[in-house]
Design a protein around this motif. Structure first.
Motif, PDB file in Angstrom:
ATOM      1  N   GLN A  77       0.826  -1.194   0.000  1.00  0.00           N
ATOM      2  CA  GLN A  77       0.000   0.000   0.000  1.00  0.00           C
ATOM      3  C   GLN A  77       0.866   1.252   0.000  1.00  0.00           C
ATOM      4  O   GLN A  77       2.065   1.202   0.263  1.00  0.00           O
ATOM      5  CB  GLN A  77      -0.907   0.016   1.238  1.00  0.00           C
ATOM      6  N   ARG A 122      -4.548   8.748  -0.944  1.00  0.00           N
ATOM      7  CA  ARG A 122      -5.083   8.510  -2.282  1.00  0.00           C
ATOM      8  C   ARG A 122      -3.955   8.561  -3.314  1.00  0.00           C
ATOM      9  O   ARG A 122      -3.062   9.398  -3.247  1.00  0.00           O
ATOM     10  CB  ARG A 122      -6.180   9.523  -2.609  1.00  0.00           C
ATOM     11  N   ALA A 132      -9.545   5.918  -4.568  1.00  0.00           N
ATOM     12  CA  ALA A 132      -9.858   5.955  -3.137  1.00  0.00           C
ATOM     13  C   ALA A 132      -8.748   5.247  -2.367  1.00  0.00           C
ATOM     14  O   ALA A 132      -8.027   4.404  -2.914  1.00  0.00           O
ATOM     15  CB  ALA A 132     -11.198   5.273  -2.879  1.00  0.00           C
ATOM     16  N   HIS A 134      -6.824   2.548  -0.580  1.00  0.00           N
ATOM     17  CA  HIS A 134      -6.994   1.100  -0.709  1.00  0.00           C
ATOM     18  C   HIS A 134      -5.704   0.387  -0.347  1.00  0.00           C
ATOM     19  O   HIS A 134      -4.619   0.965  -0.346  1.00  0.00           O
ATOM     20  CB  HIS A 134      -7.422   0.721  -2.129  1.00  0.00           C
ATOM     21  N   ARG A 151      -8.212  -6.063  -3.839  1.00  0.00           N
ATOM     22  CA  ARG A 151      -8.031  -4.804  -3.115  1.00  0.00           C
ATOM     23  C   ARG A 151      -9.018  -4.708  -1.976  1.00  0.00           C
ATOM     24  O   ARG A 151     -10.113  -5.266  -2.055  1.00  0.00           O
ATOM     25  CB  ARG A 151      -8.268  -3.601  -4.034  1.00  0.00           C
ATOM     26  N   TYR A 153     -10.914  -1.632   0.000  1.00  0.00           N
ATOM     27  CA  TYR A 153     -11.245  -0.222   0.180  1.00  0.00           C
ATOM     28  C   TYR A 153     -11.839  -0.054   1.579  1.00  0.00           C
ATOM     29  O   TYR A 153     -12.016  -1.026   2.309  1.00  0.00           O
ATOM     30  CB  TYR A 153     -12.220   0.249  -0.898  1.00  0.00           C
ATOM     31  N   GLU A 157     -15.030   5.713   3.557  1.00  0.00           N
ATOM     32  CA  GLU A 157     -14.615   6.566   2.440  1.00  0.00           C
ATOM     33  C   GLU A 157     -15.646   6.510   1.314  1.00  0.00           C
ATOM     34  O   GLU A 157     -15.308   6.306   0.151  1.00  0.00           O
ATOM     35  CB  GLU A 157     -13.245   6.131   1.929  1.00  0.00           C
ATOM     36  N   ASN A 161     -14.779   6.395  -2.586  1.00  0.00           N
ATOM     37  CA  ASN A 161     -15.096   5.138  -3.263  1.00  0.00           C
ATOM     38  C   ASN A 161     -15.983   5.378  -4.483  1.00  0.00           C
ATOM     39  O   ASN A 161     -15.829   4.730  -5.522  1.00  0.00           O
ATOM     40  CB  ASN A 161     -15.781   4.166  -2.301  1.00  0.00           C
ATOM     41  N   ASP A 164     -13.822   6.471  -7.343  1.00  0.00           N
ATOM     42  CA  ASP A 164     -12.688   5.625  -7.699  1.00  0.00           C
ATOM     43  C   ASP A 164     -12.849   5.046  -9.104  1.00  0.00           C
ATOM     44  O   ASP A 164     -13.862   4.420  -9.416  1.00  0.00           O
ATOM     45  CB  ASP A 164     -12.554   4.486  -6.684  1.00  0.00           C
ATOM     46  N   LEU A 167     -13.262   1.020  -9.063  1.00  0.00           N
ATOM     47  CA  LEU A 167     -14.589   0.581  -8.617  1.00  0.00           C
ATOM     48  C   LEU A 167     -15.666   0.937  -9.641  1.00  0.00           C
ATOM     49  O   LEU A 167     -16.641   0.199  -9.804  1.00  0.00           O
ATOM     50  CB  LEU A 167     -14.920   1.218  -7.262  1.00  0.00           C
ATOM     51  N   ILE A 180     -14.943  -3.952   0.080  1.00  0.00           N
ATOM     52  CA  ILE A 180     -14.997  -2.911   1.113  1.00  0.00           C
ATOM     53  C   ILE A 180     -14.695  -3.515   2.482  1.00  0.00           C
ATOM     54  O   ILE A 180     -15.403  -4.404   2.962  1.00  0.00           O
ATOM     55  CB  ILE A 180     -16.379  -2.225   1.154  1.00  0.00           C
TER      56      ILE A 180
END
Length: 205
Positions: A77, A122, A132, A134, A151, A153, A157, A161, A164, A167, A180
């Motif tokens: 990340q 971000r 977003a 993640h 991923r 998320y 958020e 999201n 994004d 997504l 999520i």
């Protein structure tokens, strides 16, 4: 001299089996003396790391609803500013006190994995739009021929999201919740379902 395409046959793929733990986390399996500690084990942060501390917990769950007890999970990340701890990061200098990558074998009784980290910032998509916050996951276990990528998320958020670009590309919107992580306080719960009605979306990367 070029060989005919059929001259060398492709080696058959194999499931990860128990050897992935021996090779990647020998101390966890009881084999000591190879490394002082298993590579990627422990926290991604120290006392100087910038950002909001969070704990990510979850399980890898099979099609029958049973948590796998031999899964190995890796995450990577961005830091709190949305920068990666990588030589290829060109947008700025990432937090030197944030590792950015970790590995965790599932608990052999419960299958639970745990990561102590920070909430990422971000990161821009290739067209410049911000993704977003993640965390990227990679999963291997017996029965999985190739490592699975997905991923996580964050449930807190919603606006990010909704914006994004990844997504937004998911055609079947009812499956978006599988990506999520559910946040309560400083803990985020993320269950990875391999099959069934709640099957997590996996990425072909």
């Amino acid at each position: 001299m070029a060989q005919a395409l059929g001259y060398l046959k492709e080696t058959a793929s194999q499931t990860a089996g128990p050897y992935v733990h021996i090779g990647c986390t020998p101390n966890f399996t009881g084999i000591h003396g190879v490394y002082d500690k298993d590579l990627g084990s422990g926290s991604l942060v120290n006392d100087q790391t910038r950002g909001e501390r969070i704990t990510i917990r979850g399980q890898v769950i099979d099609g029958a609803g049973t948590p796998l007890k031999d899964a190995l999970v890796e995450i990577w990340q961005a830091d709190a500013d949305g920068l990666y701890n990588s030589p290829s990061e060109t947008r700025g200098k990432a937090d030197p006190n944030f590792f950015g990558w970790a590995r965790c074998p599932g608990d052999m009784e419960t299958g639970e994995f745990v990561f102590e980290t920070i909430k990422p910032g971000r990161v821009p998509f290739r067209d410049g739009r911000l993704m977003a916050p993640h965390v990227t996951f990679w999963i291997v276990a017996r029965g999985i021929n190739l490592g699975l990528n997905t991923r996580m998320y964050f449930s807190d958020e919603e606006q990010a999201n909704a914006e994004d670009p990844i997504l937004a590309r998911i055609e079947h919107r009812v499956r978006v919740p599988t990506l999520i992580g559910k946040r309560e306080g400083n803990e985020v719960r993320f269950e990875i379902h391999l099959q069934g009605d709640k099957e997590t979306i996996f990425f072909d990367i």
